[in-house]
Write a protein that holds these residues in place. Structure first.
Motif: not given
Length: 447
Positions: A395-414, A416-422
């Motif tokens: 379950a810890v690995i599942v949580v880590g995977g989900f945390a990664g995709t949430i981090a991706d979305s947060l970085l994408g919304a804030t 990406e495009g200005s300071l970070l690329g895809n």
């Protein structure tokens, strides 16, 4: 014999002088004298290329296309000076580059170039030429390691030589596809430093593990390229990562990686035309490039290397196993979330939950989030089988995977495009998955 083959063969002849370096070992010349003798032939060749040979048959033999305009053999000079610099790193005690790393890197590059140019005369497809370069470099690298072992102490471990030569050949092939031909000196130095690092790890894989690693990774590369799930650079990157996962980690590590590459590639192809119409399709018909593959797997690569070096760094090896699994789970979760979730309407920005257009950075759908959790669960389930995990660590690995995709979305919304690329966002997302999984197991006392 074409002019390109003759030139490559001449460079190989220059490169053969690298064998002078191990031959000087134990001659009692003193470090300064040894360094001078080792580097002198290459320095003389480099200076001659710049200031002596500027026309005539020898110039025509050695000149690259760009050298004619300048009237100087800049290509040969750069190669010779790179060899001289590496020779100094070998012979000066304060550096300590292993002679085998120097000789093998030169052998990989020059012999690989010879056979690649010979094949290019009949087959111009980049994948064929690159494959021949890698095979020729692999065999030459093995020969280089065995030759240095024989010169220095009469012993040479074939499995280790094969693994290091394969790593060097694949690394050189990857760099050659990403750089220009005139950048061969950079390829040479990079491969030498890469081999130096792996030699310092002191890995001693079995012959079976190395053979399986080379065979399976090559098969993976062929299938990925044939199915169009990866470009040439993406295929080479995946092959190199797969080899390192098998040899340095184990078959379970490879199982996680191949699951991501396979299912992630298929997810990118899934309903591709519909994604193209929505403007969210991956470029190159969904084929992943080297940057994309490396961005999603770089954290996993670091984890497997640190796992192999865990005894040296004083960290429990199990911690890196969870970091590896968490990073791959994050990559899978993010891929499933974006590739499947993007097919549904009414995406919302993760930071404000306002409706936005499909393809907007940081946009999510509930279907995509479910798909992401399922993707992370697939990786966690495979990890549970191969790593013999109980439900909580899984379950810890599942949580880590989900945390990664949430981090991706947060970085994408804030950012990406200005300071970070895809690709930077993907890298940081997998890092978030690795840190979350490793941090949780450490906090729960599971390692």
């Amino acid at each position: 014999m074409t002019g390109n083959v003759r030139r490559a063969a001449a460079y190989a002849l220059v490169g053969s002088l690298a064998l002078v370096v191990p031959l000087l070992a134990g001659r009692g010349l003193g470090p300064t004298t040894t360094a001078g003798v080792a580097a002198l032939p290459f320095l003389l060749i480099g200076l001659g290329a710049l200031y002596v040979v500027d026309e005539g048959p020898l110039f025509d033999l050695l000149a690259r296309p760009g050298d004619y305009e300048a009237g100087r053999l800049f290509g040969l000079a750069a190669f010779a000076f790179a060899c001289a610099g590496l020779a100094l790193l070998v012979t000066l005690e304060q550096f300590g580059l292993p002679p085998a790393a120097f000789v093998a890197s030169v052998a990989v590059l020059v012999v690989g170039n010879v056979v690649a140019e010979a094949v290019r005369f009949r087959a111009t497809e980049p994948v064929v030429v690159t494959a021949v370069f890698a095979v020729g470099g692999l065999l030459a690298g093995i020969g280089g390691f065995l030759a240095v072992g024989t010169i220095l102490d009469g012993r040479a471990a074939l499995p280790v030589a094969a693994f290091l030569a394969a790593t060097g050949a694949l690394g050189a092939a990857l760099l050659r596809t990403a750089l220009f031909k005139r950048d061969d000196p950079l390829v040479l130095v990079s491969v030498a430093l890469l081999l130096w690092g792996f030699i310092e790890l002191g890995v001693a894989p079995s012959g079976v593990r190395v053979g399986v690693g080379i065979g399976v990774s090559v098969l993976l590369g062929y299938v990925a390229f044939a199915l169009g799930t990866a470009s040439l650079t993406g295929m080479l990157t995946g092959v190199l990562l797969a080899l390192l996962a098998i040899v340095l980690g184990g078959y379970g590590w490879f199982a996680l990686l191949i699951t991501f590459f396979g299912l992630g590639g298929l997810a990118s192809k899934f309903r591709y035309e519909e994604k193209r119409e929505r403007g969210i399709a991956e470029e190159n018909e969904g084929a992943r490039g080297g940057g994309n593959v490396l961005a999603n797997a770089a954290v996993a690569l670091v984890a497997v290397v640190l796992f192999a070096a865990s005894a040296r760094v004083g960290v429990p090896p199990g911690l890196f196993r969870y970091a590896f699994a968490g990073s791959v789970a994050a990559a899978m979760a993010d891929t499933f979330s974006s590739e499947i979730g993007g097919l549904f309407d009414d995406p919302r920005l993760i930071t404000t939950l306002q409706r936005v257009e499909p393809g907007t950075d940081g946009a999510i759908t509930w279907q995509g989030q479910v798909a992401g959790v399922l993707g992370a669960a697939v990786i966690a389930g495979i990890a549970a089988v191969f790593f013999d995990l109980t439900p909580v660590p899984t379950a810890v690995i599942v949580v880590g995977g989900f945390a990664g995709t949430i981090a991706d979305s947060l970085l994408g919304a804030t950012l990406e495009g200005s300071l970070l690329g895809n690709e930077s966002v993907n890298l940081l997302a997998t890092l978030a998955g690795a840190v979350t999984s490793a941090g949780l197991v450490l906090g729960l006392g599971l390692v």
